[in-house]
Design a protein around this motif. Sequence first.
Motif, PDB file in Angstrom:
ATOM      1  N   ALA B 208       0.829  -1.214   0.000  1.00 17.17           N
ATOM      2  CA  ALA B 208       0.000   0.000   0.000  1.00 17.17           C
ATOM      3  C   ALA B 208       0.860   1.259   0.000  1.00 17.17           C
ATOM      4  CB  ALA B 208      -0.911  -0.006   1.225  1.00 17.17           C
ATOM      5  N   ILE B 209       0.294   2.315  -0.540  1.00 18.95           N
ATOM      6  CA  ILE B 209       0.936   3.633  -0.576  1.00 18.95           C
ATOM      7  C   ILE B 209       0.009   4.602   0.152  1.00 18.95           C
ATOM      8  CG2 ILE B 209       1.573   5.570  -2.101  1.00 18.95           C
ATOM      9  CD1 ILE B 209       3.530   3.327  -2.471  1.00 18.95           C
ATOM     10  N   ALA B 210       0.576   5.453   1.017  1.00 14.25           N
ATOM     11  CA  ALA B 210      -0.243   6.450   1.710  1.00 14.25           C
ATOM     12  C   ALA B 210       0.070   7.847   1.184  1.00 14.25           C
ATOM     13  CB  ALA B 210       0.019   6.381   3.216  1.00 14.25           C
ATOM     14  N   LEU B 211      -0.979   8.620   0.927  1.00 14.45           N
ATOM     15  CA  LEU B 211      -0.831  10.012   0.490  1.00 14.45           C
ATOM     16  C   LEU B 211      -1.396  10.903   1.590  1.00 14.45           C
ATOM     17  CD1 LEU B 211      -2.276   9.690  -3.151  1.00 14.45           C
ATOM     18  CD2 LEU B 211       0.063   9.211  -2.372  1.00 14.45           C
ATOM     19  N   VAL B 212      -0.600  11.872   2.036  1.00 15.79           N
ATOM     20  CA  VAL B 212      -1.009  12.696   3.174  1.00 15.79           C
ATOM     21  C   VAL B 212      -0.924  14.173   2.802  1.00 15.79           C
ATOM     22  CG1 VAL B 212      -0.529  13.260   5.593  1.00 15.79           C
ATOM     23  CG2 VAL B 212      -0.063  10.951   4.751  1.00 15.79           C
ATOM     24  N   CYS B 213      -1.978  14.899   3.068  1.00 19.65           N
ATOM     25  CA  CYS B 213      -1.916  16.350   2.889  1.00 19.65           C
ATOM     26  C   CYS B 213      -2.806  17.002   3.930  1.00 19.65           C
ATOM     27  CB  CYS B 213      -2.353  16.754   1.486  1.00 19.65           C
ATOM     28  SG  CYS B 213      -1.953  18.473   1.118  1.00 19.65           S
ATOM     29  N   GLY B 214      -2.243  17.947   4.674  1.00 18.08           N
ATOM     30  CA  GLY B 214      -3.040  18.596   5.719  1.00 18.08           C
ATOM     31  C   GLY B 214      -2.206  19.630   6.426  1.00 18.08           C
ATOM     32  N   PRO B 215      -2.770  20.258   7.434  1.00 14.59           N
ATOM     33  CA  PRO B 215      -2.002  21.252   8.187  1.00 14.59           C
ATOM     34  C   PRO B 215      -0.834  20.585   8.924  1.00 14.59           C
ATOM     35  CG  PRO B 215      -4.147  20.853   9.218  1.00 14.59           C
ATOM     36  CD  PRO B 215      -4.145  20.112   7.927  1.00 14.59           C
ATOM     37  N   PRO B 216       0.246  21.359   9.201  1.00 17.24           N
ATOM     38  CA  PRO B 216       1.443  20.777   9.826  1.00 17.24           C
ATOM     39  C   PRO B 216       1.136  19.927  11.061  1.00 17.24           C
ATOM     40  CG  PRO B 216       1.871  23.038   9.183  1.00 17.24           C
ATOM     41  CD  PRO B 216       0.426  22.788   8.878  1.00 17.24           C
ATOM     42  N   ILE B 217       0.175  20.358  11.865  1.00 18.67           N
ATOM     43  CA  ILE B 217      -0.131  19.635  13.103  1.00 18.67           C
ATOM     44  C   ILE B 217      -0.719  18.255  12.788  1.00 18.67           C
ATOM     45  CG2 ILE B 217      -2.407  20.781  13.350  1.00 18.67           C
ATOM     46  CD1 ILE B 217      -0.364  20.289  16.416  1.00 18.67           C
ATOM     47  N   MET B 218      -1.564  18.185  11.750  1.00 20.37           N
ATOM     48  CA  MET B 218      -2.137  16.896  11.361  1.00 20.37           C
ATOM     49  C   MET B 218      -1.050  15.965  10.827  1.00 20.37           C
ATOM     50  SD  MET B 218      -4.633  15.781   8.271  1.00 20.37           S
ATOM     51  CE  MET B 218      -3.248  15.097   7.376  1.00 20.37           C
ATOM     52  N   ILE B 219      -0.162  16.532  10.029  1.00 21.41           N
ATOM     53  CA  ILE B 219       0.934  15.735   9.462  1.00 21.41           C
ATOM     54  C   ILE B 219       1.768  15.128  10.592  1.00 21.41           C
ATOM     55  CG2 ILE B 219       3.108  15.890   8.165  1.00 21.41           C
ATOM     56  CD1 ILE B 219       1.748  17.852   6.294  1.00 21.41           C
ATOM     57  N   ARG B 220       2.044  15.962  11.603  1.00 23.26           N
ATOM     58  CA  ARG B 220       2.909  15.524  12.700  1.00 23.26           C
ATOM     59  C   ARG B 220       2.304  14.321  13.441  1.00 23.26           C
ATOM     60  NH1 ARG B 220       3.902  19.756  17.097  1.00 23.26           N
ATOM     61  NH2 ARG B 220       3.973  21.089  15.267  1.00 23.26           N
TER      62      ARG B 220
END
Lengths: 340, 280
Positions: B208-220
């Motif tokens: 699986a591959i995960a794609l993440v995009c969001g505010p810095p706090i969510m990423i963290r």
Amino acid sequence: MTQRVITADGLAKLVTEWAKKGAVYAPVKAGSKDWTEFRRVTSLKETDFSRVNTKQSAKGLLFPQREVMLRFKDGKSEEPAAPEEQVILGIRPCDAAAIAFQAKFFTGQGQTDPYFKARLDRTTFIGFACNTPAETCFCTAVGGSPSGTRGLDLLLTDIGGKYLAEPVTDKGAALIADMPDPAIGDLERKLAEKCAEQMPQAIDTAALKRRLDSGFEHPVWDELNLACVNCGACTFLCPTCHCFDVTDEERKGRGARIRVWDSCQFCIYSQHASGHNPRQTARSRYRNRVMDKFKYTVDMVGELSCVGCGRCIIECPAGIDVRETVEVLTRQLPEAAEKK
Amino acid sequence: MPGNPYLPLDVRVEKVTVENDAKDLKTFDLSFVDASARTAFEFIPGQFGFLSIIGTGEAPFGIASAPSEEFIKYTVKRVGGFTTALHELEPGTVIGMRGPWGNSYPLDLMQGKDVVIVSGGFSFTTLRSTIVHLLDPKRRPQFGKITCVYGARSAGELLYKDEIKAWESSSDIDLHLCVDKLGSDPWPRTEGLVPNVLKQVAPSSKNAIALVCGPPIMIRFTHPVLEALGFRPDDVFLSLENRMKCGIGKCGHCNLGSKYVCKDGPVFSYSQLRGLPAEY
């Protein structure tokens, strides 16, 4: 290519001729101020080559501090006219090398910057070798030379009332094709070598780079910037710094999209629209500048972005000396990578 | 100057959609004034463009439409002078656009694999582009299970409501919508922060591959969850948004160490990011 000797009268005639065909820029004494700067001249008489270097480098002649990208009127926009042909006379080898670095950056690395390229294609670079270094000069420490030819079409060396002219490109050779052949004595050849001898020893920039590769989090950065007031003078004076901002100026439906020099030392430079700022602290901004000069651009285009002109040392209001910074980093950063 | 990358092309605002209750998120559907320019404007989900209003300025935004869609779509939050000017635009107005810039989500790498999409707030734009692209019936069989966790502060803040409601009942995508605090609205039903909901959904990391995009706090807070689920740093991709002025790696603003978000990103694998300063 054949070297020639040009007399002062011969050079004066050339300058007058060039000025008829396009713009000639050369160091000129800045009025009553105690420095020289590149200004447009029409005769050799106006020039002043007595200083090792001009207050500001020649970078603004290819990458102006304020440059129109588009003009607009009543909703219609158009590109600016092509720049005119120009000769930059009396540029020092460090500054010419810096423009060669910028050319690599602006015309390579993916997209070409058409504004820079248009100026570069229309510029002839006539350098002046340095016979005596300034106290702040350190080109030899970062891979340059007081008689370096990188980025030049022609290099002139003052050999006492006349000039030894060394063509670097065909364009440079054509400029002096009509001049008499020289009788170059050993004495004249040695002028540049003598200058180099007075200059600092080369620093091991490859070792410094290896230290910086793993030194991002090192506590040495906590103290290096303490004197820095984030004025950005070092970046504006630096002949390799290329950062810019883009902004629209508009009044009553007319105006222009312009770009202006920007500086990574300014807080707002990296601030997101949300207010979040990845380089919120002065410490992180100072680190970015030093890293950029001695590591990042090595990774990006394969070379340092410091040519040793010394302007940042001369003009820093806080007395920060990049040579000391390099010395401290070399001494304190461990060479082996500290794995997390 | 031929091929001047700073020169915006004329685009017409075809449609303006208010996306949220706060009315500070609007989607603009744009068409090229010169229709042949649309064919030339080839992009991949994850890329971005600059919108330009002559006399006001320009700014970069992720492309929210899929390559197959007729109009080029951008969703813009009103935060400053330029975005306020954008928000005031009426359909029919001609503005400028340049791009597409940047790399994209790793579509080739995703072939034959499960895809896990994690998004928070209004960063969902380029991931909408990606989902529309993947769900194209011709393309859908090329990918395994598609799981998406998408959250916002409240139901009213979720983007593209009609579409995501349709996706909720689709068997092609396992969509989990969540809000920080449940309101009176019966939709969506999940309360919780994106990383916590992701933990509960617990998509498999196998192939699986995960794609993440969001505010810095969510990423963290999302990364540790993905790590615990067994995702390797090479298989997690983040889309970043640093301040930028040129989009083509010249102006300097968006650097992460030796990389530029505009030119070398905006999509980076987590393993790439671990080798770069966390200046995003």
